[in-house]
Design a protein around this motif. Sequence first.
Motif, mmCIF file in Angstrom:
data_model
loop_
_atom_site.group_PDB
_atom_site.id
_atom_site.type_symbol
_atom_site.label_atom_id
_atom_site.label_comp_id
_atom_site.label_asym_id
_atom_site.label_seq_id
_atom_site.Cartn_x
_atom_site.Cartn_y
_atom_site.Cartn_z
ATOM 1 N N LEU A 346 -14.008 -5.089 -4.445
ATOM 2 C CA LEU A 346 -13.928 -4.426 -3.141
ATOM 3 C C LEU A 346 -12.479 -4.248 -2.709
ATOM 4 O O LEU A 346 -11.680 -5.178 -2.835
ATOM 5 C CB LEU A 346 -14.662 -5.264 -2.084
ATOM 6 C CG LEU A 346 -16.173 -5.368 -2.233
ATOM 7 C CD1 LEU A 346 -16.733 -6.316 -1.169
ATOM 8 C CD2 LEU A 346 -16.830 -3.995 -2.113
ATOM 9 N N VAL A 347 -12.150 -3.065 -2.208
ATOM 10 C CA VAL A 347 -10.799 -2.882 -1.667
ATOM 11 C C VAL A 347 -10.817 -3.265 -0.186
ATOM 12 O O VAL A 347 -11.880 -3.337 0.444
ATOM 13 C CB VAL A 347 -10.256 -1.435 -1.821
ATOM 14 C CG1 VAL A 347 -10.283 -1.006 -3.276
ATOM 15 C CG2 VAL A 347 -11.025 -0.456 -0.964
ATOM 16 N N CYS A 348 -9.662 -3.514 0.343
ATOM 17 C CA CYS A 348 -9.520 -3.918 1.743
ATOM 18 C C CYS A 348 -10.143 -2.872 2.668
ATOM 19 O O CYS A 348 -9.976 -1.675 2.471
ATOM 20 C CB CYS A 348 -8.032 -4.082 2.062
ATOM 21 S SG CYS A 348 -7.738 -4.540 3.769
ATOM 22 N N ASP A 420 -5.645 -12.112 1.101
ATOM 23 C CA ASP A 420 -5.946 -13.172 2.067
ATOM 24 C C ASP A 420 -7.307 -12.877 2.699
ATOM 25 O O ASP A 420 -7.489 -11.839 3.337
ATOM 26 C CB ASP A 420 -4.837 -13.185 3.131
ATOM 27 C CG ASP A 420 -5.095 -14.211 4.223
ATOM 28 O OD1 ASP A 420 -6.196 -14.814 4.239
ATOM 29 O OD2 ASP A 420 -4.195 -14.399 5.054
ATOM 30 N N GLU A 421 -8.255 -13.781 2.511
ATOM 31 C CA GLU A 421 -9.620 -13.492 2.977
ATOM 32 C C GLU A 421 -9.735 -13.379 4.485
ATOM 33 O O GLU A 421 -10.697 -12.820 5.005
ATOM 34 C CB GLU A 421 -10.585 -14.561 2.450
ATOM 35 C CG GLU A 421 -10.714 -14.489 0.938
ATOM 36 C CD GLU A 421 -11.990 -15.115 0.431
ATOM 37 O OE1 GLU A 421 -12.578 -15.922 1.169
ATOM 38 O OE2 GLU A 421 -12.387 -14.773 -0.699
ATOM 39 N N ASN A 422 -8.737 -13.932 5.192
ATOM 40 C CA ASN A 422 -8.789 -13.793 6.646
ATOM 41 C C ASN A 422 -8.537 -12.356 7.087
ATOM 42 O O ASN A 422 -8.759 -12.012 8.243
ATOM 43 C CB ASN A 422 -7.747 -14.701 7.299
ATOM 44 C CG ASN A 422 -8.124 -16.157 7.108
ATOM 45 O OD1 ASN A 422 -9.269 -16.534 7.329
ATOM 46 N ND2 ASN A 422 -7.177 -16.963 6.645
ATOM 47 N N SER A 428 -15.097 -13.652 12.078
ATOM 48 C CA SER A 428 -14.315 -14.404 13.063
ATOM 49 C C SER A 428 -15.042 -15.714 13.361
ATOM 50 O O SER A 428 -16.259 -15.819 13.191
ATOM 51 C CB SER A 428 -14.157 -13.589 14.338
ATOM 52 O OG SER A 428 -15.421 -13.480 14.979
ATOM 53 N N ASN A 429 -14.300 -16.702 13.817
ATOM 54 C CA ASN A 429 -14.900 -17.994 14.157
ATOM 55 C C ASN A 429 -16.024 -17.819 15.168
ATOM 56 O O ASN A 429 -17.069 -18.461 15.070
ATOM 57 C CB ASN A 429 -13.846 -18.930 14.744
ATOM 58 C CG ASN A 429 -12.993 -19.510 13.626
ATOM 59 O OD1 ASN A 429 -13.421 -19.539 12.468
ATOM 60 N ND2 ASN A 429 -11.797 -19.944 13.972
#
Length: 475
Positions: A346-348, A420-422, A428-429
């Motif tokens: 998967l691309v961003c 970076d997976e974030n 989101s939390n």
Amino acid sequence: MRDLATLGQRIRHFRTGRSLTLEQLGSEVNIAGSQLSLIENGRREPRLSLLTAISTALGVQLADLLEDAPPNERARLEIELDRMQRSPIYGSLGLPAIRPSRTMSDDALTALVGLHHELARRASEAIATPEEARRANTELRQRMRARDNHLPEIEKLAEDTVRSVGHQVGALTHRSVSRMAQQLGFELVHVGDLPHSARSVTDLENGRIYLPPASIPGGHGLRSMALQAMAHRLLGHTEPTSYADFLQQRLEINYFAAACLMPLTQSVDFLRTAKSERNIAVEDFRDAFGVTHEAAALRFTNLATAHLDMTLHFLRVGGEGGVYKAYENDGLRLPVDVTGSTEGQLVCRHWSSRMAFTRTNRTTEFYQYTDTPEGTFFESTQTGTSGSDEFSITIGVPFSDAKWFRGRETPHREASRCPDENCCRRPSNELATRWSGKAWSSAKLHAHILSPLPSGTFPGVDDQELYAFLQAHAD
Ligand SMILES: [Zn+2]
């Protein structure tokens, strides 16, 4: 590099044709018969002066000796046997190498070579697992990156072929493609009953290239398919002996077809003009040569670094965000799996390739600047559909080259922190707390990304079906 086995066979062919022994010819050119024998067996490379003396003694042109083809079928088989016996597969068996003496019958030789071919085929079939296929694909992409995705030999071949039928400017017509085929001794025949899994079939004996019906007159696909079929012949391809070999051939025929449809000189002229006007757009390049957007974008990657002095990236991404095809030499960090393969990853979400799906007006290209950890890129994306699947085609360049492109004043700008997976993978939390453990979804079975590649044997077409087809059309 000269093929010593072929050279040796050619010398032997002309020598025996003149009923000379090794000793007789040797004494004429001042070397021992045993030395000449080593040369004829491809074990020693003769100096050019010696070759000239041999050609004079045999009464042939030097070029006749140096020609790159075996002098006859028997010689071809002997060369083939020698080559196959030196392969690692045969070596691993610990069996002796057989010298094809003059007393060995043609049948025995044919049988040996046939067995070697089958051995090689089975060995490569065994390794062509999906993982090996992906590795071979990745290696090929790395090799092409090292060459800036540019193959000068095929550029020249394509340009010469296109010129030979008098094509000068604009889209290559069907008529020109047919004439190119004619010059190679082929007739293009459209049929409705091609074997399953065959894109085209070439009947070498009757000089015909069978293609699917011309249902879309002027369609780019048919010209491309006919050119690809001819390319196998022009490039001297033989049956692939490994999966990597199969992929390499496929790359070369695609390259040749694209280089005929968008020939080097015309294309570079067109693109340099657009660059000087600071108005490069893949859509214009596409329309000028009457090809698909994807073909034009891929062709742009062949030429941009070698002839326009810029690095770039190309992406074909599916509606779900997975990579179908990718190329980069501008430092963009492509998503990859543990084997280094990018297909299916998967691309961003923030990249232009995916942002373009979110917009409603999709008739023209979408432009965006994308900030990444590797720098800022300018990207231009066209979306489309094939069947029920949507896809996007993207060309991107480093920020400093945006100035040559149409769309550079776009207000769209996105920031990407992937891998970076974030960045865009993790919820989101807040959402995670709200929904974690409170829902279940049933995943679609993901169509395997390499499934269009043939499984099992790489030629991919069932022989029974193929031969029945050829027979039915041979009349
Ligand atoms: Zn991201």
